[in-house]
Design an enzyme around this catalytic site. Structure first.
Site, PDB file in Angstrom:
ATOM      1  N   GLY A   1       0.843  -1.191   0.000  1.00 20.15           N
ATOM      2  CA  GLY A   1       0.000   0.000   0.000  1.00 20.15           C
ATOM      3  C   GLY A   1       0.875   1.236   0.000  1.00 20.15           C
ATOM      4  N   SER A   2       0.342   2.322   0.529  1.00 17.98           N
ATOM      5  CA  SER A   2       1.073   3.589   0.487  1.00 17.98           C
ATOM      6  C   SER A   2       2.171   3.626   1.551  1.00 17.98           C
ATOM      7  CB  SER A   2       0.097   4.740   0.722  1.00 17.98           C
ATOM      8  OG  SER A   2      -0.485   4.595   2.014  1.00 17.98           O
TER       9      SER A   2
ATOM     10  N   VAL B   1       0.713   4.669   5.100  1.00 18.07           N
ATOM     11  CA  VAL B   1       0.119   3.602   5.923  1.00 18.07           C
ATOM     12  C   VAL B   1       1.197   2.589   6.335  1.00 18.07           C
ATOM     13  CG1 VAL B   1      -1.553   1.710   5.947  1.00 18.07           C
ATOM     14  CG2 VAL B   1      -2.195   3.911   4.970  1.00 18.07           C
ATOM     15  N   GLY B   2       2.077   2.247   5.427  1.00 13.13           N
ATOM     16  CA  GLY B   2       3.142   1.293   5.742  1.00 13.13           C
ATOM     17  C   GLY B   2       3.984   1.758   6.920  1.00 13.13           C
TER      18      GLY B   2
ATOM     19  N   GLU C   1       5.553  -3.325   1.081  1.00  9.30           N
ATOM     20  CA  GLU C   1       5.779  -2.892  -0.307  1.00  9.30           C
ATOM     21  C   GLU C   1       4.949  -1.635  -0.524  1.00  9.30           C
ATOM     22  OE1 GLU C   1       7.998  -3.960  -2.174  1.00  9.30           O
ATOM     23  OE2 GLU C   1       8.513  -5.741  -1.015  1.00  9.30           O
TER      24      GLU C   1
ATOM     25  N   CYS D   1       2.086   0.626  -8.883  1.00 11.75           N
ATOM     26  CA  CYS D   1       3.201   1.086  -8.039  1.00 11.75           C
ATOM     27  C   CYS D   1       4.467   1.249  -8.870  1.00 11.75           C
ATOM     28  CB  CYS D   1       3.431   0.107  -6.904  1.00 11.75           C
ATOM     29  SG  CYS D   1       3.682  -1.572  -7.479  1.00 11.75           S
TER      30      CYS D   1
ATOM     31  N   GLU E   1       4.369  10.796  -5.195  1.00 14.44           N
ATOM     32  CA  GLU E   1       3.598   9.777  -5.917  1.00 14.44           C
ATOM     33  C   GLU E   1       2.191  10.300  -6.179  1.00 14.44           C
ATOM     34  OE1 GLU E   1       2.234   6.109  -3.974  1.00 14.44           O
ATOM     35  OE2 GLU E   1       2.941   5.020  -5.735  1.00 14.44           O
TER      36      GLU E   1
HETATM   37  P1  NAP Z   1      -3.340   2.388   1.309  1.00 10.75           P
HETATM   38  O1  NAP Z   1      -4.299   3.479   1.524  1.00 10.75           O
HETATM   39  O2  NAP Z   1      -2.031   2.457   1.996  1.00 10.75           O
HETATM   40  O3  NAP Z   1      -4.111   1.034   1.758  1.00 10.75           O
HETATM   41  C1  NAP Z   1      -3.517  -0.234   1.629  1.00 10.75           C
HETATM   42  C2  NAP Z   1      -4.220  -1.207   2.577  1.00 10.75           C
HETATM   43  O4  NAP Z   1      -3.942  -0.828   3.922  1.00 10.75           O
HETATM   44  C3  NAP Z   1      -5.740  -1.219   2.443  1.00 10.75           C
HETATM   45  O5  NAP Z   1      -6.214  -2.523   2.629  1.00 10.75           O
HETATM   46  C4  NAP Z   1      -6.171  -0.324   3.590  1.00 10.75           C
HETATM   47  O6  NAP Z   1      -7.478  -0.579   4.032  1.00 10.75           O
HETATM   48  C5  NAP Z   1      -5.157  -0.737   4.639  1.00 10.75           C
HETATM   49  N1  NAP Z   1      -4.997   0.223   5.721  1.00 10.75           N
HETATM   50  C6  NAP Z   1      -5.161   1.575   5.682  1.00 10.75           C
HETATM   51  N2  NAP Z   1      -4.929   2.114   6.904  1.00 10.75           N
HETATM   52  C7  NAP Z   1      -4.607   1.092   7.728  1.00 10.75           C
HETATM   53  C8  NAP Z   1      -4.277   0.997   9.110  1.00 10.75           C
HETATM   54  N3  NAP Z   1      -4.213   2.091   9.886  1.00 10.75           N
HETATM   55  N4  NAP Z   1      -4.025  -0.221   9.647  1.00 10.75           N
HETATM   56  C9  NAP Z   1      -4.073  -1.327   8.872  1.00 10.75           C
HETATM   57  N5  NAP Z   1      -4.402  -1.311   7.558  1.00 10.75           N
HETATM   58  C10 NAP Z   1      -4.661  -0.114   6.987  1.00 10.75           C
HETATM   59  O7  NAP Z   1      -3.033   2.167  -0.228  1.00 10.75           O
HETATM   60  P2  NAP Z   1      -4.046   2.094  -1.458  1.00 10.75           P
HETATM   61  O8  NAP Z   1      -4.602   3.444  -1.718  1.00 10.75           O
HETATM   62  O9  NAP Z   1      -5.002   0.953  -1.255  1.00 10.75           O
HETATM   63  O10 NAP Z   1      -3.061   1.671  -2.653  1.00 10.75           O
HETATM   64  C11 NAP Z   1      -2.258   2.577  -3.340  1.00 10.75           C
HETATM   65  C12 NAP Z   1      -0.836   2.535  -2.814  1.00 10.75           C
HETATM   66  O11 NAP Z   1      -0.335   1.213  -2.871  1.00 10.75           O
HETATM   67  C13 NAP Z   1       0.134   3.368  -3.673  1.00 10.75           C
HETATM   68  O12 NAP Z   1       1.004   4.085  -2.824  1.00 10.75           O
HETATM   69  C14 NAP Z   1       0.908   2.315  -4.457  1.00 10.75           C
HETATM   70  O13 NAP Z   1       2.182   2.702  -4.888  1.00 10.75           O
HETATM   71  C15 NAP Z   1       0.970   1.197  -3.457  1.00 10.75           C
HETATM   72  N6  NAP Z   1       1.250  -0.080  -4.104  1.00 10.75           N
HETATM   73  C16 NAP Z   1       2.491  -0.630  -3.941  1.00 10.75           C
HETATM   74  C17 NAP Z   1       2.799  -1.829  -4.579  1.00 10.75           C
HETATM   75  C18 NAP Z   1       4.151  -2.462  -4.403  1.00 10.75           C
HETATM   76  O14 NAP Z   1       4.272  -3.645  -4.654  1.00 10.75           O
HETATM   77  N7  NAP Z   1       5.161  -1.719  -3.987  1.00 10.75           N
HETATM   78  C19 NAP Z   1       1.845  -2.456  -5.377  1.00 10.75           C
HETATM   79  C20 NAP Z   1       0.591  -1.862  -5.516  1.00 10.75           C
HETATM   80  C21 NAP Z   1       0.290  -0.678  -4.875  1.00 10.75           C
HETATM   81  P3  NAP Z   1      -8.728   0.284   3.490  1.00 10.75           P
HETATM   82  O15 NAP Z   1      -8.817   0.015   2.050  1.00 10.75           O
HETATM   83  O16 NAP Z   1      -9.858  -0.245   4.279  1.00 10.75           O
HETATM   84  O17 NAP Z   1      -8.407   1.722   3.789  1.00 10.75           O
END
Ligand code: NAP
Length: 490
Positions: free
Chosen positions: A233-234, A237-238, A254, A288, A389
């Site tokens: 994810g982002s 959050v990571g 990731e 990503c 990003e």
């Molecule tokens: P995100 O907002 O960080 O969410 C990712 C996951 O984390 C979702 O399931 C989200 O749940 C969960 N989450 C959010 N807050 C949390 C918390 N406090 N505790 C535990 N879990 C939590 O990312 P996104 O908008 O879904 O995806 C886009 C991001 O992913 C971009 O930054 C992209 O670059 C990255 N990405 C990276 C890769 C890689 O392999 N490097 C691949 C694909 C995407 P909810 O949906 O319920 O909020």
């Protein structure tokens, strides 16, 4: 009169049963190409239900760890087979839920099946080593064993392959799973759970829980029964999860990217343009590893830019289910706003918006989140559109005087996921591979896409510097080493 379509309410998968949440609350998943279509209603799980899922995973894990490699492989092979059998239906659902084109969804579904098959084979290869001992009659060796309960937290942009490339190696190694899909794409997550049950995975080994990140996700990170968290994810959050996780819990994060493609003066410009278009605008720029910066040597800048605009003009935008559509919508209203905001920021910073960047309006566009690909020129490396990003179809073209300057600009960001160079000079390609601060290096290829048996991950704010995903090496994250010293004469 057209009857309103009955929308299904889906339940969570906990301990092999489909359960409704005691919260009594649900949330909807909506088609981003046509918001009048609701794909389903999904449970907002409570803290207690999340704890139940973790406990059932904990109790179920030892028996799964004891299952023979043949048994574990059989389940994963069956999952691959089931996914393949359902390719067209799964791909269509994926397009409806996430928005990517049917061709992109079909590729994702096939990749998920291939991943299951790859890790089925790995169930047989979990191995340690034998070591010579200074003590007579003593045999020293290492064992690789599963960790226990693994939390899987994933984004919406690859709602099938990302969870599969985490869940398949975790299961092959003998772990049990608690999985929280992204709230934008819960249906694909639940379908995956259903397929694994159908494939014969024992009840409780996979649990799929939908609901608020602040409740479900938080518990999956902080609960003491969790042995490992694999998150995509982002960065924001990571970073939060990394700080919340217990010291005894292993993490694999990731995260985001700001991936460059460098175009040198000796590049095949047609190839460079097709790599850039695919990397920047494929998947509506929501990858990503997507290309967000094209760093181009001055000598070929104008020619490259003209060809790029011409190629971008050919991209037909619309509902990903429609034949001939090359770019679907962006994920939701928030994504759309972020992208349009960044386009304004780019203009305010003094970059020139050379092509696109408008919200598309009229007819069916009004029912979804459609944004034209945007190409900026006169971008300085320190502008926000060149640093942050955006996660959408926005490309910043940056001029560089020579190879060395291009590398400096490429590295001058906080992320380090993927990077590509277009050149006919193998020497400079090799030097690029060594100097570039990225985990995934491409030559004459788009920044997106990589072989499924190759390690995947980045550096800097793109990944934790711990374990790689994908390929054989993924098994390391999901297993721990134990050293055994065995005296056989007593
Ligand atoms: P995100 O907002 O960080 O969410 C990712 C996951 O984390 C979702 O399931 C989200 O749940 C969960 N989450 C959010 N807050 C949390 C918390 N406090 N505790 C535990 N879990 C939590 O990312 P996104 O908008 O879904 O995806 C886009 C991001 O992913 C971009 O930054 C992209 O670059 C990255 N990405 C990276 C890769 C890689 O392999 N490097 C691949 C694909 C995407 P909810 O949906 O319920 O909020």
């Amino acid at each position: 009169m057209v009857q309103p379509q009955k929308v299904k309410t889906y339940k969570n998968l906990i301990g092999g049963r489909w359960v409704e949440s005691s919260s009594g609350k649900t949330f909807a998943s909506v088609n981003p190409a046509d918001t009048s279509e609701v794909l389903g209603h999904f449970q907002q799980a409570t803290l207690e239900e999340t704890q139940q899922a973790i406990e059932t995973a904990r109790v179920s894990q030892p028996a799964w760890a004891e299952a023979t490699p043949a048994k574990r492989a059989e389940v994963l092979y069956r999952a691959a087979h089931l996914i393949e059998e359902k390719t067209s239906e799964l791909a269509e659902t994926l397009t409806r839920e996430e928005g990517k084109t049917l061709a992109e969804s079909t590729g994702e579904v096939k990749r998920a099946a291939a991943n299951f098959r790859f890790y089925a084979g790995q169930a047989y290869l979990v191995s340690g080593e034998t070591l010579p001992s200074d003590e007579l009659s003593t045999f020293v060796y290492t064992l690789r064993q599963p960790l226990g309960v693994v939390s899987v937290i994933t984004p919406w942009n690859f709602p099938l392959t990302i969870p599969v490339r985490k869940i398949a190696p975790a299961l092959a190694a003998g772990n049990s799973i608690v999985y929280k899909p992204a709230s934008l794409t819960p249906l694909m997550g639940l379908r995956l759970g259903e397929i694994l049950l159908e494939a014969g995975l024992p009840e409780g080994v996979i649990n799929v829980v939908t609901g608020p990140a602040s409740i479900v996700g938080d518990e999956m990170v902080t609960n003491p029964s969790i042995s490992a968290i694999t998150f995509t994810g982002s960065y924001q959050v990571g970073d939060l999860l990394q700080h919340k996780a217990l010291t005894t819990c292993r993490t694999q994060l990731e995260m985001g990217g700001k991936n460059p493609i460098i175009v040198l003066e000796d590049a095949n410009l047609d190839l460079a343009v097709s790599c850039t278009v695919q990397g920047a605008f494929g998947l509506s720029g929501q990858a990503c590893t997507g290309t967000s910066r094209a760093i181009v040597i001055k000598k070929v800048l104008d020619q490259f830019t003209d060809k790029l605009i011409e190629a971008t003009r050919q991209i037909s935008i619309g509902n990903g289910l429609t034949k001939g559509i090359k770019m679907g919508p962006v994920a939701d209203t928030q994504q759309e706003k972020t992208i349009l905001d960044y386009i304004e920021i780019g203009k305010e910073e003094g970059a020139e918006l050379l092509y696109g960047g408008r919200k598309l309006k009229g007819n069916s566009y009004d029912r979804g989140f459609f944004v034209e690909p945007a190409i900026f020129t006169h971008v300085r490396p320190n502008m926000r559109i060149a640093q942050e990003e955006i996660f959408g179809p926005v490309l910043a073209i940056i001029e560089a005087a020579d190879f060395d300057e291009a590398i400096t600009v490429a590295n001058d960001v906080e992320y380090g996921l993927s990077a590509s160079i277009c050149t006919r000079d193998l020497g400079r390609a090799e030097r690029f591979a060594r100097l570039i601060e990225a985990g995934m290096v491409k030559v004459n290829q788009p920044t997106t896409g990589v072989a499924l048996n190759a390690p995947f991950g980045g550096t800097k704010k793109s990944s934790t510097e711990t374990y790689r995903e994908q390929g054989r090496i993924a098994m390391e994250f999901f297993t721990r080493l134990k050293t055994v010293s065995l005296r056989y004469e007593s």
